[in-house]
Design an enzyme around this catalytic site. Structure first.
Site, PDB file in Angstrom:
ATOM      1  N   LEU B  80       0.826  -1.217   0.000  1.00  0.00           N
ATOM      2  CA  LEU B  80       0.000   0.000   0.000  1.00  0.00           C
ATOM      3  C   LEU B  80       0.853   1.256   0.000  1.00  0.00           C
ATOM      4  O   LEU B  80       0.448   2.302  -0.484  1.00  0.00           O
ATOM      5  CB  LEU B  80      -0.901   0.023   1.238  1.00  0.00           C
ATOM      6  CG  LEU B  80      -1.980  -1.050   1.340  1.00  0.00           C
ATOM      7  CD1 LEU B  80      -2.644  -1.002   2.702  1.00  0.00           C
ATOM      8  CD2 LEU B  80      -3.017  -0.878   0.243  1.00  0.00           C
ATOM      9  N   GLU B  82       5.122   2.958   1.054  1.00  0.00           N
ATOM     10  CA  GLU B  82       6.454   2.743   1.596  1.00  0.00           C
ATOM     11  C   GLU B  82       6.905   4.005   2.314  1.00  0.00           C
ATOM     12  O   GLU B  82       6.798   5.103   1.783  1.00  0.00           O
ATOM     13  CB  GLU B  82       7.421   2.411   0.451  1.00  0.00           C
ATOM     14  CG  GLU B  82       8.836   2.160   0.933  1.00  0.00           C
ATOM     15  CD  GLU B  82       9.421   0.883   0.344  1.00  0.00           C
ATOM     16  OE1 GLU B  82       9.053   0.583  -0.805  1.00  0.00           O
ATOM     17  OE2 GLU B  82      10.216   0.230   1.032  1.00  0.00           O
ATOM     18  N   THR B  87       7.299  -0.548   5.401  1.00  0.00           N
ATOM     19  CA  THR B  87       6.485  -0.757   4.212  1.00  0.00           C
ATOM     20  C   THR B  87       5.111  -1.208   4.693  1.00  0.00           C
ATOM     21  O   THR B  87       5.027  -2.044   5.594  1.00  0.00           O
ATOM     22  CB  THR B  87       7.094  -1.859   3.327  1.00  0.00           C
ATOM     23  OG1 THR B  87       8.487  -1.568   3.180  1.00  0.00           O
ATOM     24  CG2 THR B  87       6.434  -1.892   1.965  1.00  0.00           C
ATOM     25  N   ASP B 195       2.194  15.373  13.496  1.00  0.00           N
ATOM     26  CA  ASP B 195       2.288  15.202  12.049  1.00  0.00           C
ATOM     27  C   ASP B 195       0.882  15.128  11.446  1.00  0.00           C
ATOM     28  O   ASP B 195       0.586  14.225  10.677  1.00  0.00           O
ATOM     29  CB  ASP B 195       3.106  13.943  11.739  1.00  0.00           C
ATOM     30  CG  ASP B 195       3.639  13.937  10.313  1.00  0.00           C
ATOM     31  OD1 ASP B 195       3.659  15.011   9.674  1.00  0.00           O
ATOM     32  OD2 ASP B 195       4.024  12.859   9.830  1.00  0.00           O
TER      33      ASP B 195
END
Lengths: 298, 391
Positions: B80, B82, B87, B195
């Protein structure tokens, strides 16, 4: 990563400002509610070889490493929290205790610090008696044993909550002084097996009481010790009896430590593997240069 | 002093004491879920497990008698995404017969388990909330560490691409409310996400929003913590941090919320800086005005405050800049509360949840238990179809 810019300097660490959103009653209540989850009980029934005395020795070594590496105050108590909780659930041989202590410091540092301790540095502090591959195996072991539940509540987490709720400045005691005295006492408690079963809030409250008494709170405020105990009770809801007992234990620990220090003029028994004397390394560290430690090859 | 001698030997760890014995390694099977603590295992049982060679190579986060924690329990499907240290694969859980997301983290020779992985897993253990992605299981082998997450079919970034031109304001309100709900929960538990951006907000088919990727998050206790400086992707980074302020806290996440709010309404990233910090600041100041000491005490003392690099702009009304904000009652007001230059003026997650902008939502939403989705409340439903502006 192109849109990330790094203006970070290594000399100054960024400290969070005092955020009212993080000091309100709900945050404190959550801390009080969650601290139980991270408490440890005695390990003596689990461990066949490791004794409380050995714990103290490894703790002193860890405290020294954290100190020399200028680690944040909370790294050492957090590492001790991991160590105690691990010893509660997993029987190890005494040969593995230093390795365990090392891994606990590594994890605490990775969790809390922007620039975690390097494996290489830690291996050096054990006089290369452990290898990096030991560290990695044990890192995963400790994480599993603690069920990855390592964002633990420590006494430091309560400190600012408590201090903010006391009229320290108006009584004429420098806030920073109380803060740093309390932190030192917290570290000393983390070193002692006796305190390992206490909730973080109790340690925090009792160290604040000791620190304030040491800084002349009673004289300056005109309040009695009972008044101070009552204030701390109102903030943390901890019974005054517990606060009193714990404060007494801290005070006797401190006087003992002071006595021990007098003995330290004698050559210290070499109880743990000391770091080898490596001029280059020591120079590098004590100079506090912002150079990357990874550049140093031992 | 014989005790001393014993201890001395004990702590001078010699190199022959390196590795865990297989016994201890086998003992590493513990259960991840706090609700089901593992029963302490007897040595006999452990030794029996030790004879099973297939298992000796794996550390598992789940109990030895539990099927969890075994890599065979999951089938890896297509990749999906990286990231820098992991990953992500779509996967299938043979245990629960459902699709999961597998985040495979490479263990590093030099640093062991990445600190981002340690922070993410340990924080997610503490965070159980309908608007925060669920970590189901952790599997480790010698080389990798796999986090098994609930599978959520898309993220806000992709969702915005598919619904170009902005989302239905009713849906924006539901997404924003959920985002605030998740963040309020984090902030109350002294966790900053650090984030917040559309890629990290997962959106389920029924419109549930879940905060994900806590790799940069950290638990904080105030005020003694240190932070690494540059953590938020530039577009969603607040001006105080861009100007080099080292004193950020929950307000850091709230700026990102403001950017995402307007982005959901307009369909476009609002401050898409292209070059560097100063380009990013320029984009922000063009709209909100260049800050002065009068509106933001201390701003000129920030290390990045270089007048010759900053254009001089007057603040504009956000509704003039993004007229779509007028499509919704209190939309401009909400955006203004979030997009405050001065971090001290920025609204907190809790207060934002009771902002008049949310008046149209059922009051019940404010009292839901943490683990209950807002879509369990009657009448709360995602508006289907493409939004094409106000009629």
């Amino acid at each position: 990563m192109n849109d990330l810019l790094c203006c970070e300097t290594t000399a100054i660490e960024n400290r969070a400002y005092i955020d009212p959103n993080l000091l309100n009653q709900r945050v404190l209540n959550n801390l009080l509610k969650t601290e139980e989850r991270y408490m440890s009980a005695s390990f003596v029934n689990v461990q066949k070889e490791v004794t409380p005395h050995m714990r103290k020795i490894v703790a002193e070594w860890m405290m020294e490493v954290c100190d020399e590496q200028n680690r944040q105050d909370e790294v050492f108590p957090l590492a001790m929290n991991f160590l105690d909780r691990f010893l509660m659930v997993c029987c190890i041989s005494k040969r593995q205790l230093q390795l365990l202590g090392t891994v606990c410091m590594l994890l605490a540092s990775k969790l809390r610090e922007p620039k975690p301790l390097l494996a290489e540095t830690l291996v050096f502090y054990t006089d290369h008696s452990i290898t990096k591959s030991d560290l990695w195996s044990w890192e995963v072991l400790v994480l599993s044993k603690l069920k990855w539940d390592i964002a633990a509540v420590t006494p430091q987490d309560f400190l600012s909550h408590i201090l903010r709720r006391l009229p320290i400045l108006s009584i004429g005691i420098p806030y920073e002084l109380v803060n740093s005295h309390s932190k030192t006492l917290i570290a000393l408690c983390a070193r002692e097996y006796n305190f390992s079963g206490y909730p973080a809030s109790l340690i925090a409250a009792a160290t604040v009481i000791s620190a304030l008494c040491g800084l002349g709170w009673i004289n300056k405020s005109g309040e009695s010790v009972e008044d101070l105990l009552n204030r701390l009770h109102n903030i943390t809801s901890i019974e005054q009896d517990y606060l009193k007992t714990c404060t007494k234990q801290i005070e006797s620990m401190v006087s003992q430590t002071t006595d021990d220090n007098i003995d330290e003029t004698l050559p210290r028994p070499n109880e743990f593997t000391p770091p080898p004397t490596n001029e280059k390394f020591i120079d590098h560290e004590s100079a506090g240069t912002p150079t990357d430690v990874r550049d140093v090859h031992f | 002093m014989s005790g001393h001698d014993r201890v001395k030997r004990q702590l001078s760890v010699s190199s022959d004491s390196k590795l865990l014995d297989d016994d201890i390694r086998e003992e590493t099977r513990v259960i991840l879920r706090p609700k089901k603590p593992p029963r302490p295992k007897s040595e006999v049982l452990l030794n029996q497990q030790g004879s099973d060679h297939r298992r000796t190579k794996r550390f598992s986060a789940f109990g030895g008698d539990s099927p969890f924690g075994k890599s065979e329990a999951y089938i890896k499907l297509e990749q999906l995404g990286e990231g820098s240290y992991a990953t992500v694969y779509k996967g299938y859980s043979n245990l629960e017969h459902k699709v999961v997301a597998l985040k495979e983290i490479r263990l590093q020779e030099e640093e062991g388990a990445p600190f981002t992985a340690i922070r993410e897993a340990s924080l997610l253990k503490e965070l159980k909330h309908a608007n925060i992605v669920t970590l189901h299981d952790i599997v480790h082998t010698r080389e990798t560490l796999t986090f098994v997450f609930e599978y959520v079919h898309t993220d806000l970034s992709q969702y915005l691409e598919r619904n170009s031109g902005g989302l239905d304001p009713r849906n924006v309100r539901l997404f924003l409310f959920q985002l605030l709900r998740g963040l309020s929960y984090c902030h109350k538990r002294r966790v900053l996400h650090r984030d917040v951006k559309p890629q990290n907000l997962l959106i389920s088919e029924i419109g549930e929003l879940k905060l994900a990727d806590f790799g940069l998050a950290r638990a904080k206790s105030v005020p003694s913590h240190t932070y690494s400086h540059e953590v938020v992707t530039l577009w969603y980074r607040p001006p105080d941090v861009l100007l080099g302020s080292t004193e950020y806290s929950t307000s850091l996440d709230m700026w990102g919320v403001g950017c995402i709010f307007v982005e959901m309404i307009t369909g476009m990233a609002i401050f898409p800086g292209v070059r560097d910090t100063y380009d990013q600041l320029d984009k922000i100041f063009k709209v909100l005005g260049t800050p002065t000491e009068e509106v933001w005490e201390g701003v000129t003392r920030l290390p990045g405050y270089k007048p010759h690099k900053l254009g001089l702009y007057q603040p504009k009304k956000l509704g003039l800049y993004w007229p779509r904000l007028h499509d919704v009652v209190q939309g401009e007001n909400m955006a203004t509360s979030l997009l405050q230059l001065n971090p001290q003026d920025r609204i907190g997650a809790d207060d934002a949840m009771i902002h008049p902008y949310f008046n149209g939502l059922p009051k019940k939403l404010l009292e839901l238990p943490d683990d209950v989705s807002i879509f369990s409340v009657e009448g709360v439903i995602l508006t289907p179809g493409h939004y094409s502006g106000i009629k």
